[in-house]
Design an enzyme around this catalytic site. Sequence first.
Site, mmCIF file in Angstrom:
data_model
loop_
_atom_site.group_PDB
_atom_site.id
_atom_site.type_symbol
_atom_site.label_atom_id
_atom_site.label_comp_id
_atom_site.label_asym_id
_atom_site.label_seq_id
_atom_site.Cartn_x
_atom_site.Cartn_y
_atom_site.Cartn_z
ATOM 1 N N ASP A 190 0.722 -1.240 -0.487
ATOM 2 C CA ASP A 190 -0.027 -0.059 -0.230
ATOM 3 C C ASP A 190 1.016 1.471 0.163
ATOM 4 O O ASP A 190 0.632 2.098 -0.872
ATOM 5 C CB ASP A 190 -1.021 -0.122 1.188
ATOM 6 C CG ASP A 190 -0.127 0.084 2.865
ATOM 7 O OD1 ASP A 190 0.924 -0.342 2.843
ATOM 8 O OD2 ASP A 190 -0.728 1.207 3.293
ATOM 9 N N ASP A 196 5.713 0.312 3.273
ATOM 10 C CA ASP A 196 6.098 -0.738 3.861
ATOM 11 C C ASP A 196 6.184 -2.144 2.340
ATOM 12 O O ASP A 196 5.749 -1.595 1.818
ATOM 13 C CB ASP A 196 5.629 -1.250 5.465
ATOM 14 C CG ASP A 196 3.544 -0.304 5.174
ATOM 15 O OD1 ASP A 196 3.434 -1.627 3.486
ATOM 16 O OD2 ASP A 196 3.126 -0.340 5.987
ATOM 17 N N TYR A 232 -5.333 0.512 9.354
ATOM 18 C CA TYR A 232 -6.895 0.655 8.462
ATOM 19 C C TYR A 232 -7.744 0.132 9.522
ATOM 20 O O TYR A 232 -8.646 -0.443 8.171
ATOM 21 C CB TYR A 232 -6.234 -0.280 7.458
ATOM 22 C CG TYR A 232 -5.320 0.193 5.991
ATOM 23 C CD1 TYR A 232 -5.561 1.663 5.627
ATOM 24 C CD2 TYR A 232 -4.363 0.220 6.128
ATOM 25 C CE1 TYR A 232 -4.456 2.122 4.760
ATOM 26 C CE2 TYR A 232 -3.048 0.927 5.876
ATOM 27 C CZ TYR A 232 -3.589 1.292 4.385
ATOM 28 O OH TYR A 232 -2.067 2.340 4.003
ATOM 29 N N GLU A 245 5.797 9.853 2.919
ATOM 30 C CA GLU A 245 5.196 7.898 2.549
ATOM 31 C C GLU A 245 4.574 8.562 1.603
ATOM 32 O O GLU A 245 3.717 8.975 1.415
ATOM 33 C CB GLU A 245 4.710 7.705 3.921
ATOM 34 C CG GLU A 245 4.592 6.340 2.949
ATOM 35 C CD GLU A 245 3.951 4.779 4.480
ATOM 36 O OE1 GLU A 245 4.387 4.288 4.491
ATOM 37 O OE2 GLU A 245 4.253 5.743 5.225
#
Length: 505
Positions: free
Chosen positions: A84, A87, A235, A477
Amino acid sequence: MPAAPRSVKEMAAAEVVLAAMLLSSAAVAAAQHDYGDALHKCILFFEGQRSGRLPPDQRVRWRRDSGLHDGAAAGVDLTGGYYDAGDNVKFGFPMAFTATLMSWGLIDFGRSFGPHKEEARKAVRWATDYLMKATARPNTVYVQVGDAFRDHACWERPEDMDTPRTVYKVDPSHPGSDVAAETAAALAAASIVFRDSDPAYSKRLLDRAVAVFAFADKHRGPYSSSLHAAVCPCYCDYSGYQDELLWGAAWLHKASRRREYREYIKRNEVVLGASDAINEFGWDNKHAGINVLISKEVLMGKDEYFQSFRVNADNFMCTLLPGISNHPQIQYSPGGLLFKVGSSNMQHVTQLSFLLLAYSNYLSHAGGRVSCGSSSASPAQLRRVAKRQVGYILGDNPLRMSYMVGYGARFPRRIHHRASSLPSVAAHPARIGCKAGAAYYASPAPNPNLLVGAVVGGPSDASDAFPDARAVFEQSEPTTYINAPLMGLLAYFSAHPNPAESGGD
């Protein structure tokens, strides 16, 4: 419905305020952007996020195969899909949302993709092939691969990862209507994308979407309750599963044209909160997206029953327009960036800008305007706001910095991304262990591998400031759901560089 404008003078005054805001913020830079090049790079980013066995035509050559045994512990093939962000976990909820938004861009602006349409379809298919694997067992959706806490404690390449590849699922005993309905939405939307180019695949996607949605609706409950320790806080679904059920039904209706999904929305719009004045849109909350998506039916004269969705969509658009609403939903920085309090602000920028563009397209075809109480806004005004945000991302900002890696002369060099920040396998064949990567994480040196097309979280407040620092993950990120709606935006503006132009594809 919102009240009609009270006077031409008030409408003109509101347009002047909006125009002044756009002109003043645009004054920080006035570059002519190559939207086609930015689109190519935006799509290329997804190849850097791939998990699984990479194909021969892989263009991001510093990446290698990874996660080749994903799902084996549960006796299921869960290879493929996307990481995603920076990571090495595969989170099903944002991955499905990413696929839905990529597909929506292709559906609404497909012709504008030009020579990039096939690579965009491939980006969608890399996600949907995985989602088909994740839903292959009836009444089960595999929603995550990887232990997020163990993964986040390491800084290692996906090719080297040795943290647990734990598999998490929702089923009748552990419901997850939110993630299941979003997965159904993704499969349904993608079925439209592949309807002409691969009819057989399109049918499989739609058939699976129907089955997954039925499971989501029959076994209601939030996946955050069933899998709290695994999916929260990364999430966690804070908005509930009700919006995803409506969202899934809306996409199934659009893809199948079956009356049962229209009736589902009618029957459930009150109990599932369709009328709630929630002006949010993102991987967690679909309310604004539902209103825009269903409004097309009203604006095209296909379904007057859903007029309330058009009213909600108008109200939402008004909150995004500076100088129009007395109750703005968001703020704008001095440099013109739309921002909401929190991390990874560019997700809001691209997602809300996409809704502005999509709705302006529907309005243009219907000859409509956005009604904002005592004033109104034209489709061109919505497009100008959306284009201004895209321009900010590409370098029209006080720092003269592009927030897309590899686009322009100045862009982020120290993004929070494991694979990008560690030496590639080709450059460093020996394994880099979990803690051995810490030295690279802490290094002030630029990342050795350019993740071309990655759009980072960007400025997070009114200062327009950006620390190009790996440790500030809230701003440095990238995520798949930042880039997903940007694909449609860049495609449109590559074909229609003048926001005053009407219509879309």
